[in-house]
Design a protein around this motif. Sequence first.
Motif, PDB file in Angstrom:
ATOM      1  N   HIS A 221      18.418  20.255  -4.863  1.00 52.43           N
ATOM      2  CA  HIS A 221      18.897  21.218  -3.879  1.00 52.43           C
ATOM      3  C   HIS A 221      19.708  20.554  -2.754  1.00 52.43           C
ATOM      4  N   GLY A 222      20.061  19.290  -2.926  1.00 49.99           N
ATOM      5  CA  GLY A 222      20.979  18.639  -2.011  1.00 49.99           C
ATOM      6  C   GLY A 222      20.365  17.955  -0.812  1.00 49.99           C
ATOM      7  N   HIS A 223      19.047  17.763  -0.816  1.00 49.36           N
ATOM      8  CA  HIS A 223      18.384  17.098   0.296  1.00 49.36           C
ATOM      9  C   HIS A 223      18.276  15.595   0.027  1.00 49.36           C
ATOM     10  N   ARG A 224      18.092  14.832   1.092  1.00 51.09           N
ATOM     11  CA  ARG A 224      18.060  13.383   0.992  1.00 51.09           C
ATOM     12  C   ARG A 224      16.659  12.835   1.231  1.00 51.09           C
ATOM     13  N   ILE A 225      16.348  11.772   0.479  1.00 54.48           N
ATOM     14  CA  ILE A 225      15.046  11.105   0.579  1.00 54.48           C
ATOM     15  C   ILE A 225      15.299   9.633   0.890  1.00 54.48           C
ATOM     16  N   ALA A 226      14.829   9.167   2.044  1.00 53.63           N
ATOM     17  CA  ALA A 226      14.943   7.754   2.428  1.00 53.63           C
ATOM     18  C   ALA A 226      13.813   6.966   1.770  1.00 53.63           C
ATOM     19  N   VAL A 227      14.112   5.736   1.357  1.00 51.36           N
ATOM     20  CA  VAL A 227      13.135   4.927   0.616  1.00 51.36           C
ATOM     21  C   VAL A 227      12.909   3.587   1.310  1.00 51.36           C
ATOM     22  N   HIS A 228      11.658   3.300   1.615  1.00 47.25           N
ATOM     23  CA  HIS A 228      11.248   1.997   2.142  1.00 47.25           C
ATOM     24  C   HIS A 228      10.937   1.082   0.969  1.00 47.25           C
ATOM     25  N   ILE A 229      11.527  -0.113   0.951  1.00 47.72           N
ATOM     26  CA  ILE A 229      11.238  -1.085  -0.100  1.00 47.72           C
ATOM     27  C   ILE A 229      10.146  -2.025   0.399  1.00 47.72           C
ATOM     28  N   SER A 230       8.999  -1.943  -0.234  1.00 40.75           N
ATOM     29  CA  SER A 230       7.850  -2.756   0.143  1.00 40.75           C
ATOM     30  C   SER A 230       7.940  -4.120  -0.529  1.00 40.75           C
ATOM     31  N   ALA A 231       7.505  -5.163   0.182  1.00 43.56           N
ATOM     32  CA  ALA A 231       7.529  -6.514  -0.375  1.00 43.56           C
ATOM     33  C   ALA A 231       6.505  -6.686  -1.487  1.00 43.56           C
ATOM     34  N   GLU A 232       5.464  -5.871  -1.464  1.00 41.36           N
ATOM     35  CA  GLU A 232       4.385  -6.008  -2.437  1.00 41.36           C
ATOM     36  C   GLU A 232       4.009  -4.650  -3.015  1.00 41.36           C
ATOM     37  N   ALA A 233       3.392  -4.689  -4.190  1.00 42.85           N
ATOM     38  CA  ALA A 233       2.863  -3.473  -4.789  1.00 42.85           C
ATOM     39  C   ALA A 233       1.665  -2.988  -3.973  1.00 42.85           C
ATOM     40  N   PRO A 234       1.441  -1.681  -3.920  1.00 44.14           N
ATOM     41  CA  PRO A 234       0.277  -1.168  -3.183  1.00 44.14           C
ATOM     42  C   PRO A 234      -1.020  -1.538  -3.890  1.00 44.14           C
ATOM     43  N   GLY A 235      -2.130  -1.416  -3.170  1.00 45.53           N
ATOM     44  CA  GLY A 235      -3.422  -1.652  -3.784  1.00 45.53           C
ATOM     45  C   GLY A 235      -3.684  -0.659  -4.901  1.00 45.53           C
ATOM     46  N   PRO A 236      -4.587  -0.981  -5.822  1.00 45.04           N
ATOM     47  CA  PRO A 236      -4.823  -0.103  -6.974  1.00 45.04           C
ATOM     48  C   PRO A 236      -5.389   1.257  -6.564  1.00 45.04           C
ATOM     49  N   GLY A 237      -4.866   2.307  -7.200  1.00 43.88           N
ATOM     50  CA  GLY A 237      -5.413   3.641  -7.030  1.00 43.88           C
ATOM     51  C   GLY A 237      -6.539   3.882  -8.019  1.00 43.88           C
ATOM     52  N   VAL A 238      -7.137   5.066  -7.952  1.00 47.32           N
ATOM     53  CA  VAL A 238      -8.287   5.386  -8.803  1.00 47.32           C
ATOM     54  C   VAL A 238      -7.995   6.662  -9.578  1.00 47.32           C
ATOM     55  N   ASP A 239      -7.800   6.516 -10.889  1.00 52.84           N
ATOM     56  CA  ASP A 239      -7.589   7.661 -11.769  1.00 52.84           C
ATOM     57  C   ASP A 239      -8.682   7.808 -12.813  1.00 52.84           C
ATOM     58  N   THR A 240      -9.322   6.699 -13.182  1.00 52.35           N
ATOM     59  CA  THR A 240     -10.282   6.684 -14.280  1.00 52.35           C
ATOM     60  C   THR A 240     -11.563   5.981 -13.840  1.00 52.35           C
ATOM     61  N   PRO A 241     -12.654   6.115 -14.610  1.00 49.75           N
ATOM     62  CA  PRO A 241     -13.874   5.363 -14.288  1.00 49.75           C
ATOM     63  C   PRO A 241     -13.634   3.860 -14.246  1.00 49.75           C
TER      64      PRO A 241
END
Length: 252
Positions: A221-241
């Motif tokens: 729809h023509g909107h803009r998204i600014a992106v921060h480039i992180s030096a490191e990957a984020p900590g692990p998320g939780v999706d599964t046991p």
Amino acid sequence: MRFTVLIPARLASTRLPDKPLADIAGIPMIVRVAQRALLSGAGRVVVATDSPRIAETCAAFQIASVMTHADHPSGSDRLAEACNLLQLGDDEVVVNVQGDEPLIDPGLIDAVAGLLDDRPDCVMSTAAHAIHTLADLHNPNLVKVVLDARNTALYFSRAPIPAARDAGGQAWWGAGSTQPPPLRHVGIYGYRVGFLREFPRMPQAPLEQLEALEQLRALWHGHRIAVHISAEAPGPGVDTPEDLERVRRLFV
């Protein structure tokens, strides 16, 4: 800048039942996430939930929460309702932190919020970090993003983008290359509240439906998204046991 962190939380996970309430070293996961967010520069941190159990758990740990409707078709609808319940102004900024990120970096939250202060031309902000392996580049479960010269998102995809025509299936970045590495998208979003109220009412985009990526609706729809480039990957998320056990070991 002053901003609000919103953490959506439901009990509807099928792979890990009651995931927000999962115990991590004596503290429920949703509380762990909120405690990390409280270390950021946010003016307030609020859990947006449709579950009385989650709300009661938050209250027991002095974490603010709001009760939202249970029938929202998307997470952005829930966030928009939370903004209304909190009576946030259209010119304010909120950062959506996922409720399954108990190791979220507070500095990453600040960086995503700060982008909207620096980029008045953008209505959303998010983050990315460098991809180091071909396996990750070709993994459809890892979303990739390509940027313009000002680190504004051009496109998000589950496909390996950008595609190096002459690389012969090899990594085209790294030592000796003048090309920057491909980028993996990190699922944290900043919004201007006025845009967030409008976003759920926008028609879904064909590309959004094809890729199953809601952020493509904004680009369509023509909107803009600014992106921060992180030096490191984020900590692990939780999706599964298995993810949960991995994170629990980090808190021992």
